[in-house]
Design a protein around this motif. Sequence first.
Motif, PDB file in Angstrom:
ATOM      1  N   HIS A 171     -13.401  19.096   8.033  1.00 36.87           N
ATOM      2  CA  HIS A 171     -12.468  18.925   9.143  1.00 36.87           C
ATOM      3  C   HIS A 171     -11.964  17.478   9.226  1.00 36.87           C
ATOM      4  O   HIS A 171     -10.767  17.235   9.369  1.00 36.87           O
ATOM      5  CB  HIS A 171     -13.143  19.306  10.460  1.00 36.87           C
ATOM      6  N   THR A 172     -12.892  16.518   9.149  1.00 38.61           N
ATOM      7  CA  THR A 172     -12.465  15.127   9.270  1.00 38.61           C
ATOM      8  C   THR A 172     -11.729  14.660   8.019  1.00 38.61           C
ATOM      9  O   THR A 172     -10.888  13.764   8.101  1.00 38.61           O
ATOM     10  CB  THR A 172     -13.663  14.198   9.547  1.00 38.61           C
ATOM     11  N   ARG A 173     -11.994  15.285   6.879  1.00 38.63           N
ATOM     12  CA  ARG A 173     -11.209  14.940   5.684  1.00 38.63           C
ATOM     13  C   ARG A 173      -9.771  15.400   5.867  1.00 38.63           C
ATOM     14  O   ARG A 173      -8.824  14.709   5.477  1.00 38.63           O
ATOM     15  CB  ARG A 173     -11.832  15.564   4.433  1.00 38.63           C
ATOM     16  N   SER A 174      -9.583  16.555   6.463  1.00 42.59           N
ATOM     17  CA  SER A 174      -8.230  17.024   6.756  1.00 42.59           C
ATOM     18  C   SER A 174      -7.560  16.108   7.789  1.00 42.59           C
ATOM     19  O   SER A 174      -6.362  15.814   7.693  1.00 42.59           O
ATOM     20  CB  SER A 174      -8.263  18.463   7.280  1.00 42.59           C
ATOM     21  N   LEU A 175      -8.353  15.663   8.759  1.00 41.75           N
ATOM     22  CA  LEU A 175      -7.822  14.745   9.757  1.00 41.75           C
ATOM     23  C   LEU A 175      -7.383  13.437   9.107  1.00 41.75           C
ATOM     24  O   LEU A 175      -6.355  12.858   9.487  1.00 41.75           O
ATOM     25  CB  LEU A 175      -8.873  14.473  10.833  1.00 41.75           C
ATOM     26  N   ASN A 176      -8.144  12.989   8.111  1.00 43.46           N
ATOM     27  CA  ASN A 176      -7.765  11.769   7.406  1.00 43.46           C
ATOM     28  C   ASN A 176      -6.363  11.889   6.828  1.00 43.46           C
ATOM     29  O   ASN A 176      -5.570  10.956   6.898  1.00 43.46           O
ATOM     30  CB  ASN A 176      -8.753  11.474   6.271  1.00 43.46           C
ATOM     31  N   LYS A 177      -6.058  13.033   6.241  1.00 40.98           N
ATOM     32  CA  LYS A 177      -4.727  13.205   5.667  1.00 40.98           C
ATOM     33  C   LYS A 177      -3.662  13.142   6.750  1.00 40.98           C
ATOM     34  O   LYS A 177      -2.593  12.540   6.566  1.00 40.98           O
ATOM     35  CB  LYS A 177      -4.623  14.530   4.908  1.00 40.98           C
ATOM     36  N   SER A 178      -3.945  13.741   7.899  1.00 42.80           N
ATOM     37  CA  SER A 178      -2.986  13.680   9.006  1.00 42.80           C
ATOM     38  C   SER A 178      -2.781  12.243   9.472  1.00 42.80           C
ATOM     39  O   SER A 178      -1.663  11.825   9.787  1.00 42.80           O
ATOM     40  CB  SER A 178      -3.475  14.533  10.178  1.00 42.80           C
ATOM     41  N   LEU A 179      -3.869  11.478   9.497  1.00 43.03           N
ATOM     42  CA  LEU A 179      -3.756  10.073   9.860  1.00 43.03           C
ATOM     43  C   LEU A 179      -2.895   9.301   8.861  1.00 43.03           C
ATOM     44  O   LEU A 179      -2.108   8.436   9.233  1.00 43.03           O
ATOM     45  CB  LEU A 179      -5.138   9.442   9.969  1.00 43.03           C
ATOM     46  N   MET A 180      -3.059   9.638   7.568  1.00 46.11           N
ATOM     47  CA  MET A 180      -2.233   8.991   6.542  1.00 46.11           C
ATOM     48  C   MET A 180      -0.755   9.281   6.785  1.00 46.11           C
ATOM     49  O   MET A 180       0.092   8.396   6.696  1.00 46.11           O
ATOM     50  CB  MET A 180      -2.613   9.484   5.146  1.00 46.11           C
ATOM     51  N   SER A 206       6.638   5.820   9.787  1.00 46.09           N
ATOM     52  CA  SER A 206       7.732   4.883  10.045  1.00 46.09           C
ATOM     53  C   SER A 206       8.008   3.957   8.866  1.00 46.09           C
ATOM     54  O   SER A 206       8.858   3.077   8.963  1.00 46.09           O
ATOM     55  CB  SER A 206       7.408   4.031  11.289  1.00 46.09           C
ATOM     56  N   ALA A 207       7.266   4.135   7.764  1.00 44.19           N
ATOM     57  CA  ALA A 207       7.518   3.312   6.579  1.00 44.19           C
ATOM     58  C   ALA A 207       8.860   3.698   5.972  1.00 44.19           C
ATOM     59  O   ALA A 207       9.364   4.797   6.178  1.00 44.19           O
ATOM     60  CB  ALA A 207       6.394   3.497   5.557  1.00 44.19           C
ATOM     61  N   HIS A 208       9.420   2.768   5.195  1.00 43.65           N
ATOM     62  CA  HIS A 208      10.750   3.048   4.640  1.00 43.65           C
ATOM     63  C   HIS A 208      10.683   4.161   3.599  1.00 43.65           C
ATOM     64  O   HIS A 208       9.621   4.708   3.312  1.00 43.65           O
ATOM     65  CB  HIS A 208      11.384   1.780   4.087  1.00 43.65           C
ATOM     66  N   GLU A 209      11.799   4.496   3.015  1.00 43.90           N
ATOM     67  CA  GLU A 209      11.930   5.704   2.197  1.00 43.90           C
ATOM     68  C   GLU A 209      10.971   5.753   1.014  1.00 43.90           C
ATOM     69  O   GLU A 209      10.626   6.832   0.529  1.00 43.90           O
ATOM     70  CB  GLU A 209      13.373   5.820   1.697  1.00 43.90           C
ATOM     71  N   LYS A 210      10.518   4.618   0.547  1.00 39.65           N
ATOM     72  CA  LYS A 210       9.562   4.629  -0.562  1.00 39.65           C
ATOM     73  C   LYS A 210       8.134   4.861  -0.075  1.00 39.65           C
ATOM     74  O   LYS A 210       7.203   4.871  -0.870  1.00 39.65           O
ATOM     75  CB  LYS A 210       9.651   3.316  -1.338  1.00 39.65           C
ATOM     76  N   ARG A 211       7.974   5.002   1.215  1.00 40.38           N
ATOM     77  CA  ARG A 211       6.669   5.290   1.827  1.00 40.38           C
ATOM     78  C   ARG A 211       5.614   4.285   1.366  1.00 40.38           C
ATOM     79  O   ARG A 211       4.607   4.634   0.763  1.00 40.38           O
ATOM     80  CB  ARG A 211       6.228   6.725   1.553  1.00 40.38           C
ATOM     81  N   ILE A 213       0.875  -1.170   0.000  1.00 50.16           N
ATOM     82  CA  ILE A 213       0.000   0.000   0.000  1.00 50.16           C
ATOM     83  C   ILE A 213       0.914   1.222   0.000  1.00 50.16           C
ATOM     84  O   ILE A 213       1.865   1.299   0.771  1.00 50.16           O
ATOM     85  CB  ILE A 213      -0.910   0.000   1.235  1.00 50.16           C
ATOM     86  N   THR A 214       0.640   2.172  -0.872  1.00 47.09           N
ATOM     87  CA  THR A 214       1.559   3.298  -1.062  1.00 47.09           C
ATOM     88  C   THR A 214       0.908   4.634  -0.740  1.00 47.09           C
ATOM     89  O   THR A 214      -0.316   4.752  -0.654  1.00 47.09           O
ATOM     90  CB  THR A 214       2.074   3.316  -2.512  1.00 47.09           C
ATOM     91  N   TYR A 215       1.774   5.635  -0.593  1.00 38.72           N
ATOM     92  CA  TYR A 215       1.386   6.977  -0.153  1.00 38.72           C
ATOM     93  C   TYR A 215       1.023   7.901  -1.324  1.00 38.72           C
ATOM     94  O   TYR A 215       0.730   9.055  -1.132  1.00 38.72           O
ATOM     95  CB  TYR A 215       2.559   7.560   0.644  1.00 38.72           C
ATOM     96  N   ASP A 216       1.016   7.402  -2.537  1.00 36.89           N
ATOM     97  CA  ASP A 216       0.841   8.242  -3.727  1.00 36.89           C
ATOM     98  C   ASP A 216      -0.421   9.104  -3.656  1.00 36.89           C
ATOM     99  O   ASP A 216      -1.485   8.637  -3.233  1.00 36.89           O
ATOM    100  CB  ASP A 216       0.747   7.357  -4.976  1.00 36.89           C
ATOM    101  N   ASN A 217      -0.296  10.338  -4.132  1.00 37.57           N
ATOM    102  CA  ASN A 217      -1.448  11.241  -4.282  1.00 37.57           C
ATOM    103  C   ASN A 217      -2.318  11.288  -3.026  1.00 37.57           C
ATOM    104  O   ASN A 217      -3.533  11.127  -3.076  1.00 37.57           O
ATOM    105  CB  ASN A 217      -2.297  10.822  -5.489  1.00 37.57           C
ATOM    106  N   ILE A 218      -1.660  11.521  -1.911  1.00 41.36           N
ATOM    107  CA  ILE A 218      -2.353  11.465  -0.639  1.00 41.36           C
ATOM    108  C   ILE A 218      -3.435  12.531  -0.519  1.00 41.36           C
ATOM    109  O   ILE A 218      -4.403  12.391   0.247  1.00 41.36           O
ATOM    110  CB  ILE A 218      -1.334  11.597   0.525  1.00 41.36           C
ATOM    111  N   GLU A 219      -3.334  13.593  -1.309  1.00 40.89           N
ATOM    112  CA  GLU A 219      -4.368  14.640  -1.278  1.00 40.89           C
ATOM    113  C   GLU A 219      -5.728  14.088  -1.693  1.00 40.89           C
ATOM    114  O   GLU A 219      -6.767  14.658  -1.349  1.00 40.89           O
ATOM    115  CB  GLU A 219      -3.970  15.800  -2.193  1.00 40.89           C
ATOM    116  N   ASN A 220      -5.741  12.975  -2.423  1.00 36.89           N
ATOM    117  CA  ASN A 220      -7.018  12.376  -2.822  1.00 36.89           C
ATOM    118  C   ASN A 220      -7.821  11.889  -1.624  1.00 36.89           C
ATOM    119  O   ASN A 220      -9.022  11.618  -1.739  1.00 36.89           O
ATOM    120  CB  ASN A 220      -6.783  11.210  -3.776  1.00 36.89           C
ATOM    121  N   CYS A 221      -7.174  11.760  -0.486  1.00 38.90           N
ATOM    122  CA  CYS A 221      -7.886  11.340   0.727  1.00 38.90           C
ATOM    123  C   CYS A 221      -8.731  12.471   1.308  1.00 38.90           C
ATOM    124  O   CYS A 221      -9.400  12.278   2.326  1.00 38.90           O
ATOM    125  CB  CYS A 221      -6.896  10.841   1.777  1.00 38.90           C
TER     126      CYS A 221
END
Length: 324
Positions: A185-194, A200-205, A167-175
Amino acid sequence: MSATLCVLFNHAYPNNIPIIRKIYEGRFKNIIFIMPFARNVGDDVITSYRGSFSFQGMIADAAPRLSEYKSDYYVFVQDDVLLNPALNEGNIEKFLGIGPKMAFFPQFYSLSGPIHRWFWTTRVVWRLFYSHNSLGGSGAEMALKYLPPKEFAEEKAKRYGISCAPITYDNIENCKVPHFSSSEHTRSLNKSLMDGLFFSAHEKRSIILPYPFVFGISDFFVLHKDVFDEFVHFQGVCAGMDLFAEVAIPSGLMVCAEQVVQCKDLGLEVDWVWGNSRENLDISYLKEKLNENFLLIHPVKLSKMGDSIDKIIEMASAFHQSPK
């Protein structure tokens, strides 16, 4: 051949039980209703103390009672799903292409790729990696060892072309798009949760799940009696981990059944109606869709169908074939 129809309710709507019973009573000898929280509703109603995100837990709760029927097949359907009227206890093997040690599920997908691909992925990752977290944990940090071995599950996944990719971090703004939440507000919180998930994931996130889970809409599925016990155990473990039902159920079928038949194998179609049309289904639409190639329509909100209820029951009766 015998089959028990198990009708699952996400919420307590006991007034819909007589309607559902009329729709299916000529097609299944045994019909059981599994409903959250409501007590003393009827002898054919099993009370479960689970929320709608954990209807796999409802199945685990109901299993001792269901096993008493000693059916060849167990047919699980949500209360707002209308099955093709031609489907019944006598023809379920032929209709769904199943047999001993097999199961049917409409379609499941790999739980991999960008985390925004499916908005329940966040919940799954939190439960698996942060089970001790006071905000989103389950406390079931040792539960995975009670599922079938990871290597066995991975081999099963390969049979269906399921990738165990990260599972990857790509295009996280889509969250932050609206379908993740009705609240900005909770959509913004979702991004913070992501951000927290991938910190702690490795460099490729990217995150590699500790088990090859899949996902899919789980409002209808069928399993043979030889699959029942292992499947129920799988659901109980996943309920303990508080994984979402639409991960627990298809994953359990994939791992526990010798073969899972899907709609694409049979040329069957399903109509998962979303958006504004959810509340606007009429009888002409139902008649048009429920032809021989259609398996089901969802959602059919019986409490809002008004005068169309009698026509739905009549339509089901017109296709009636006595169970054999």
